[in-house]
Scaffold this active site. Structure first.
Site, short mmCIF file in Angstrom:
data_model
loop_
_atom_site.label_atom_id
_atom_site.label_comp_id
_atom_site.label_asym_id
_atom_site.label_seq_id
_atom_site.Cartn_x
_atom_site.Cartn_y
_atom_site.Cartn_z
N ASN A 1 21.09 -16.47 -52.90
CA ASN A 1 20.13 -16.30 -53.99
C ASN A 1 19.97 -14.81 -54.27
O ASN A 1 19.31 -14.09 -53.52
CB ASN A 1 18.79 -16.94 -53.57
CG ASN A 1 17.71 -16.77 -54.63
OD1 ASN A 1 18.01 -16.34 -55.76
ND2 ASN A 1 16.48 -17.11 -54.29
N LYS B 1 18.41 -13.44 -56.64
CA LYS B 1 17.10 -13.15 -57.26
C LYS B 1 17.30 -12.24 -58.49
O LYS B 1 18.32 -12.36 -59.17
CB LYS B 1 16.14 -12.56 -56.23
CG LYS B 1 16.08 -13.44 -54.98
CD LYS B 1 14.93 -13.17 -54.09
CE LYS B 1 14.98 -14.12 -52.89
NZ LYS B 1 13.80 -14.06 -52.04
N HIS C 1 11.31 -22.87 -56.24
CA HIS C 1 11.37 -21.78 -55.24
C HIS C 1 9.96 -21.22 -55.06
O HIS C 1 9.18 -21.13 -56.02
CB HIS C 1 12.33 -20.69 -55.72
CG HIS C 1 12.59 -19.67 -54.66
ND1 HIS C 1 11.72 -18.64 -54.41
CD2 HIS C 1 13.60 -19.52 -53.78
CE1 HIS C 1 12.18 -17.89 -53.42
NE2 HIS C 1 13.33 -18.42 -53.02
N GLU D 1 8.82 -18.34 -54.84
CA GLU D 1 8.46 -17.21 -55.72
C GLU D 1 8.05 -17.72 -57.10
O GLU D 1 7.19 -17.13 -57.75
CB GLU D 1 9.62 -16.20 -55.79
CG GLU D 1 9.68 -15.38 -54.50
CD GLU D 1 11.04 -14.81 -54.16
OE1 GLU D 1 11.95 -14.81 -55.01
OE2 GLU D 1 11.20 -14.36 -53.01
N GLU E 1 12.07 -23.79 -46.75
CA GLU E 1 11.88 -22.33 -46.69
C GLU E 1 10.41 -22.02 -46.42
O GLU E 1 9.61 -21.99 -47.37
CB GLU E 1 12.27 -21.70 -48.02
CG GLU E 1 13.70 -21.91 -48.43
CD GLU E 1 14.12 -20.85 -49.42
OE1 GLU E 1 14.88 -19.97 -49.03
OE2 GLU E 1 13.68 -20.89 -50.57
N GLY F 1 11.75 -13.13 -47.16
CA GLY F 1 11.73 -11.70 -47.44
C GLY F 1 10.89 -10.89 -46.47
O GLY F 1 10.59 -9.73 -46.73
N SER G 1 14.61 -15.24 -44.41
CA SER G 1 15.08 -14.16 -43.54
C SER G 1 16.29 -14.53 -42.69
O SER G 1 16.36 -14.19 -41.50
CB SER G 1 13.94 -13.62 -42.66
OG SER G 1 12.95 -13.04 -43.48
N GLY H 1 18.61 -14.95 -49.16
CA GLY H 1 18.16 -14.05 -50.22
C GLY H 1 18.66 -12.64 -49.97
O GLY H 1 19.82 -12.32 -50.19
N GLY H 2 17.77 -11.81 -49.45
CA GLY H 2 18.06 -10.37 -49.26
C GLY H 2 19.41 -10.06 -48.63
O GLY H 2 20.12 -9.17 -49.10
#
Ligand code: PGA
Length: 237
Positions: free
Chosen positions: A8, A10, A86, A88, A155, A161, A197, A218-219
């Protein structure tokens, strides 16, 4: 390794970085990879080496909804997956369970495989409500007719994150619960991904859990080379 890896991205990366991302991954293919770029790059990211996935879409097929794109438009573009709900979207854009449910319906109507994201926040976790929240979010999002290929991503909101990952025991408990709830209630065997994470240092142990059918990263997926390193760590398992 037949488990899924979902990256992802983002709202990250510019056009040049996205084109480089594509090139790097095409030169080092990752099995069962699904990439979620920002919408404006979906078209240019389409490839034979992986699948692309939207990060969100609106539940109406067409109309006066300035700024939105529909699942119908995604399908026409050749996109076969979309994240739905999601955290977010829920937290920053006030997306309710009702809206998530409408989006799940719209994705099914347009033959886009939804990756339904669910998970408890820190307060809910601290008051031992994790499984209750998971159950409510699933029930609120799904009607009785759900596709065989539905994917659920567990999640925990507090892990996204933040660098805090759920323990392996927590992941096992939540995933087993989701799988048996889906089987008992909807008679479906669904794939359940873990997200929150996931990094180079924990991907191996998480992916090795029987209850985990893949990861949503993600990150740590922003750098394609890091994604390849992560894949190399797990590919023999
Ligand atoms: P993270 O994000 O890996 O940066 O925690 C996961 C996600 O938002 O799906």
């Amino acid at each position: 390794m037949d488990k899924l890896i979902v990256a992802n991205l983002k709202m990250n990366l510019d056009k040049e970085q996205i084109l480089n991302y594509k090139k790097v991954i095409e030169n080092n293919p990752i099995q069962n990879l699904i990439i979620c770029p920002p919408d404006i790059y979906l078209d240019m990211m389409i490839s034979d080496e992986y699948n692309v996935c939207a990060q969100d879409a609106y539940y109406m097929d067409e109309g006066a909804y300035t700024g939105e794109i529909s699942f119908l438009q995604l399908k026409e573009l050749g996109v076969n997956y979309s994240l739905v709900g999601h955290s977010e979207r829920r937290k920053l854009f006030n997306e309710t369970n009702e809206v998530t449910a409408l989006k799940i319906d719209a994705s099914i109507r347009n033959k886009i495989t939804p990756i339904l994201c669910i998970g408890e926040n820190l307060k809910e976790r601290e008051s031992n409500k994790t499984l209750e929240i998971i159950k409510d979010e699933i029930e609120d999002a799904l009607s009785k007719n759900i596709p065989n290929d539905l994917i659920i991503a567990y999640e925990p909101v507090w892990a996204i994150g933040t660098g805090n990952t759920a323990t392996l025991d927590d992941i096992k408990t939540s995933h087993s619960y989701i799988k048996s709830f889906m089987k008992d209630t909807y008679k479906k065997d669904v794939k359940v991904l873990y997200g929150g994470s996931v990094t180079l240092s924990n991907i191996y142990e998480i992916m090795n859990l029987d209850e985990v059918d893949g990861v949503l990263i993600g990150g740590a997926s922003k750098d394609p080379n890091n994604l390849i390193d992560m894949y190399n760590k797990i590919k023999k398992s």
